[in-house]
Design a protein around this motif. Structure first.
Motif, mmCIF file in Angstrom:
data_model
loop_
_atom_site.group_PDB
_atom_site.id
_atom_site.type_symbol
_atom_site.label_atom_id
_atom_site.label_comp_id
_atom_site.label_asym_id
_atom_site.label_seq_id
_atom_site.Cartn_x
_atom_site.Cartn_y
_atom_site.Cartn_z
ATOM 1 N N THR A 227 0.823 -1.214 0.000
ATOM 2 C CA THR A 227 0.000 0.000 0.000
ATOM 3 C C THR A 227 0.854 1.259 0.000
ATOM 4 O O THR A 227 0.340 2.341 -0.298
ATOM 5 C CB THR A 227 -0.961 0.008 1.200
ATOM 6 N N ASN A 228 2.130 1.154 0.314
ATOM 7 C CA ASN A 228 3.012 2.326 0.203
ATOM 8 C C ASN A 228 3.033 2.837 -1.240
ATOM 9 O O ASN A 228 2.857 4.038 -1.503
ATOM 10 C CB ASN A 228 4.441 1.970 0.629
ATOM 11 N N GLU A 229 3.255 1.912 -2.184
ATOM 12 C CA GLU A 229 3.281 2.296 -3.595
ATOM 13 C C GLU A 229 1.899 2.710 -4.080
ATOM 14 O O GLU A 229 1.763 3.620 -4.899
ATOM 15 C CB GLU A 229 3.799 1.148 -4.458
ATOM 16 N N LEU A 230 0.860 2.056 -3.554
ATOM 17 C CA LEU A 230 -0.496 2.401 -3.969
ATOM 18 C C LEU A 230 -0.823 3.847 -3.600
ATOM 19 O O LEU A 230 -1.426 4.589 -4.392
ATOM 20 C CB LEU A 230 -1.498 1.442 -3.319
ATOM 21 N N LEU A 231 -0.432 4.274 -2.390
ATOM 22 C CA LEU A 231 -0.681 5.654 -1.971
ATOM 23 C C LEU A 231 0.009 6.636 -2.923
ATOM 24 O O LEU A 231 -0.571 7.658 -3.311
ATOM 25 C CB LEU A 231 -0.187 5.872 -0.540
ATOM 26 N N LEU A 232 1.232 6.313 -3.308
ATOM 27 C CA LEU A 232 1.968 7.192 -4.227
ATOM 28 C C LEU A 232 1.250 7.339 -5.564
ATOM 29 O O LEU A 232 1.061 8.454 -6.066
ATOM 30 C CB LEU A 232 3.357 6.614 -4.471
ATOM 31 N N LEU A 233 0.841 6.212 -6.153
ATOM 32 C CA LEU A 233 0.225 6.265 -7.472
ATOM 33 C C LEU A 233 -1.147 6.931 -7.436
ATOM 34 O O LEU A 233 -1.592 7.492 -8.446
ATOM 35 C CB LEU A 233 0.105 4.858 -8.065
ATOM 36 N N ARG A 234 -1.809 6.890 -6.299
ATOM 37 C CA ARG A 234 -3.103 7.560 -6.176
ATOM 38 C C ARG A 234 -2.960 9.056 -5.888
ATOM 39 O O ARG A 234 -3.944 9.798 -5.936
ATOM 40 C CB ARG A 234 -3.929 6.904 -5.061
ATOM 41 N N LEU B 68 4.163 3.254 5.524
ATOM 42 C CA LEU B 68 2.945 3.171 6.327
ATOM 43 C C LEU B 68 3.053 1.999 7.290
ATOM 44 O O LEU B 68 3.527 0.925 6.913
ATOM 45 C CB LEU B 68 1.724 2.985 5.418
ATOM 46 N N ASP B 69 2.609 2.186 8.503
ATOM 47 C CA ASP B 69 2.672 1.157 9.538
ATOM 48 C C ASP B 69 1.917 -0.095 9.065
ATOM 49 O O ASP B 69 0.695 -0.052 8.868
ATOM 50 C CB ASP B 69 2.042 1.700 10.826
ATOM 51 N N PRO B 70 2.619 -1.212 8.871
ATOM 52 C CA PRO B 70 1.950 -2.406 8.337
ATOM 53 C C PRO B 70 0.887 -2.972 9.271
ATOM 54 O O PRO B 70 0.000 -3.708 8.829
ATOM 55 C CB PRO B 70 3.100 -3.399 8.120
ATOM 56 N N ASP B 71 0.942 -2.630 10.560
ATOM 57 C CA ASP B 71 -0.084 -3.112 11.480
ATOM 58 C C ASP B 71 -1.450 -2.502 11.176
ATOM 59 O O ASP B 71 -2.484 -3.057 11.576
ATOM 60 C CB ASP B 71 0.294 -2.795 12.924
ATOM 61 N N PHE B 72 -1.459 -1.376 10.470
ATOM 62 C CA PHE B 72 -2.724 -0.668 10.229
ATOM 63 C C PHE B 72 -3.012 -0.392 8.758
ATOM 64 O O PHE B 72 -4.129 -0.012 8.414
ATOM 65 C CB PHE B 72 -2.728 0.669 10.994
ATOM 66 N N TYR B 73 -2.038 -0.581 7.893
ATOM 67 C CA TYR B 73 -2.224 -0.206 6.489
ATOM 68 C C TYR B 73 -1.870 -1.321 5.506
ATOM 69 O O TYR B 73 -1.866 -1.096 4.303
ATOM 70 C CB TYR B 73 -1.350 1.021 6.151
ATOM 71 N N LYS B 74 -1.571 -2.515 5.995
ATOM 72 C CA LYS B 74 -1.073 -3.558 5.097
ATOM 73 C C LYS B 74 -2.119 -3.984 4.077
ATOM 74 O O LYS B 74 -1.817 -4.137 2.891
ATOM 75 C CB LYS B 74 -0.598 -4.770 5.895
ATOM 76 N N THR B 75 -3.355 -4.198 4.514
ATOM 77 C CA THR B 75 -4.383 -4.647 3.583
ATOM 78 C C THR B 75 -5.063 -3.451 2.924
ATOM 79 O O THR B 75 -5.105 -2.352 3.475
ATOM 80 C CB THR B 75 -5.453 -5.501 4.273
ATOM 81 N N VAL B 76 -5.585 -3.684 1.730
ATOM 82 C CA VAL B 76 -6.262 -2.618 1.000
ATOM 83 C C VAL B 76 -7.469 -2.121 1.788
ATOM 84 O O VAL B 76 -7.763 -0.918 1.813
ATOM 85 C CB VAL B 76 -6.678 -3.122 -0.393
ATOM 86 N N GLN B 77 -8.159 -3.055 2.460
ATOM 87 C CA GLN B 77 -9.335 -2.650 3.224
ATOM 88 C C GLN B 77 -8.966 -1.689 4.356
ATOM 89 O O GLN B 77 -9.620 -0.655 4.552
ATOM 90 C CB GLN B 77 -10.040 -3.891 3.800
ATOM 91 N N ASP B 78 -7.916 -2.030 5.112
ATOM 92 C CA ASP B 78 -7.476 -1.151 6.197
ATOM 93 C C ASP B 78 -6.956 0.174 5.645
ATOM 94 O O ASP B 78 -7.194 1.246 6.216
ATOM 95 C CB ASP B 78 -6.372 -1.833 7.015
ATOM 96 N N PHE B 79 -6.233 0.103 4.558
ATOM 97 C CA PHE B 79 -5.689 1.296 3.910
ATOM 98 C C PHE B 79 -6.815 2.244 3.487
ATOM 99 O O PHE B 79 -6.782 3.450 3.782
ATOM 100 C CB PHE B 79 -4.859 0.847 2.707
ATOM 101 N N ASP B 80 -7.816 1.706 2.795
ATOM 102 C CA ASP B 80 -8.905 2.560 2.306
ATOM 103 C C ASP B 80 -9.691 3.189 3.452
ATOM 104 O O ASP B 80 -10.157 4.338 3.335
ATOM 105 C CB ASP B 80 -9.853 1.753 1.404
#
Length: 467
Positions: free
Chosen positions: A365-372, A396-408
């Motif tokens: 999700t680190n790269e996903l945030l950049l591209l968005r 991004l803290d993987p404990d809270f942002y690792k999955t797309v669902q948590d990220f979104d």
């Protein structure tokens, strides 16, 4: 051929599941290597670093050569990944990237725009897995003009049994029989494209070249210049490389084998643990392998036909648990090969250094945030390109942002503005409001162990913010 009972059981299992004979033959070849104790390791003293490959910036490609080559080029995308590392259970390429458009939508847009601009037919073909095929083809059906007459939009990657480390028998896991199987790595693309008939279909339709890349790499846009360079080179096979930085230390690299001067690919799984310092040294091995490849389809057909679909790519022996979520489940071998390892099969294979804009993978999700974010713009040709001199670093803290669902959930209003950012590090549970701007080097710290919020309209400037 080995006469081990484990191999016979695995072959029978594959036949019962409808796996092609070509794929069974390839699996049997690697079973024999595994049984003989092969590890697939490539030792440092057997190779020399590749330090002086050709560069696209120096290539002189006449417009007519580029145009003619692109007209004979097909685009092939590896689309078998499920995005499980990001909490997904369907094709990763269906993940929205920009304004609701997925990887596949953006790829389709790149193809259609290039056709319009150049007149090249430019067929798109996906290598799907059984679990990505239906959803992906349904998504592509929204692009009515994408299919090229007489050519399929996809072919299927093969599957093979996972083998018990203790005994090399195919594992049985009645709790979830799907977990008894694994893909053979993306090196399977050669077996699959031949056995599916897609290679012959492309050749029969007059296509001579293929540009192959991962579906999650939106940088690998159709390129007439690269197509022209490859056609003019006369090479049977070429790999795109990029200069390595400290961020690329885990990526595979090409090297020159001392014994015969042949280019080869080495990945992390093929590097001895006590030699990882050589592998990760971006100055010692200064270029990384992007997994963007160019093939001469005629020469590929000859090689596959001569070898009976067994190209003999180096073995990658991966040790996993049959259930990746259960560390108490039995250990298994997954026999894999890398698509890029085929460079050592073709005499005269070559490589070219391209711009970093042709390598935009999304692994986290680190790269996903950049591209968005506004650090990238969507250009007229459908390519995402940096809008700033250098992409900011995101952690991004993987404990809270690792999955797309948590990220979104934590970016409900979309990505913050990052075009003025150098880096953003988020520790802990932070939810971002609307119209947030990040400038310079910003660290959000988890000081209280509670969920925190960045207010609407906040401007985060260089420094540390504690929750």
């Amino acid at each position: 051929m080995s006469d081990a009972p484990g191999l016979a059981a695995a072959q029978a299992k594959m036949r019962e599941a409808g796996v092609s004979q070509a794929a069974i033959d390839v699996f049997s070849h690697y079973y024999g290597e595994l049984e003989a104790g092969a590890t697939g390791l490539i030792l440092e003293d057997t190779i020399t670093p590749l330090t002086d490959p050709a560069t696209l910036a120096d290539a002189q490609v006449p417009d007519e050569v580029a145009r003619e080559a692109l007209a004979k080029t097909a685009i092939i995308k590896l689309n078998g990944g499920l995005g499980t590392s990001m909490g997904m259970d369907r094709a990763k390429s269906l993940l929205p990237v920009r304004d609701g458009a997925s990887f596949l939508d953006l790829i389709a847009g790149q193809i259609l725009r290039t056709r319009e601009a150049t007149g090249a037919p430019l067929p798109l073909v996906l290598m799907n897995s059984f679990r990505t095929r239906d959803d992906s083809l349904e998504a592509l059906s929204a692009h009515a003009d994408l299919a090229v007459d007489g050519l399929p939009l996809d072919f299927l990657q093969n599957k093979e049994p996972k083998l018990l480390v203790d005994g090399l028998e195919p594992v049985e896991w009645p709790q979830d029989p799907e977990l008894e199987w694994c893909p053979p790595g993306h090196g399977d693309i050669y077996t699959a494209i031949l056995a599916s008939g897609v290679l012959d279909a492309l050749l029969d339709a007059g296509f001579r070249y293929a540009c192959v890349s991962n579906a999650d790499n939106l940088g690998a846009v159709p390129s007439a210049t690269l197509a022209g360079w490859f056609a003019a080179s006369g090479a049977p096979y070429a790999a795109e490389l990029c200069p390595r930085t400290a961020m690329d230390r885990k990526g595979g690299h090409l090297a020159v084998r001392k014994s015969d001067g042949q280019l080869i690919l080495r990945d992390t799984a093929q590097t001895a643990e006590d030699e990882m310092h050589f592998f990760t040294d971006e100055f010692h091995h200064p270029f990384f392998h992007t997994n963007n490849l160019w093939w001469d389809l005629e020469k590929l057909k000859v090689a596959l036909t001569e070898r009976g679909a067994v190209l003999g790519l180096p073995l990658i022996r991966n040790v996993k648990h049959v259930d990746p979520t259960d560390k108490e489940s039995p250990e298994v071998f997954q026999i894999e090969t890398a698509m890029g390892a085929a460079i050592e099969v073709f005499e005269g294979a070559t490589a070219i250094v391209v711009g970093r804009d042709r390598f935009l993978p999304v692994k986290t999700t680190n790269e996903l945030l950049l591209l968005r974010s506004d650090a990238y713009t969507l250009d007229e040709d459908g390519a995402l390109r940096l809008a700033v001199r250098k992409a900011p670093t995101i952690q991004l803290d993987p404990d809270f942002y690792k999955t797309v669902q948590d990220f979104d959930r934590r970016f409900p209003h979309g990505a913050p503005s990052l075009k003025e950012a150098s880096s953003l590090t988020v520790n802990g549970d932070w939810t971002f409001g609307a119209n947030v701007v990040v400038r310079g080097t910003v660290v959000l710290e988890d000081d209280n162990g509670e969920p925190n919020r960045v207010p609407d309209g906040a401007v985060l400037e260089g420094g540390i913010t504690e929750g």
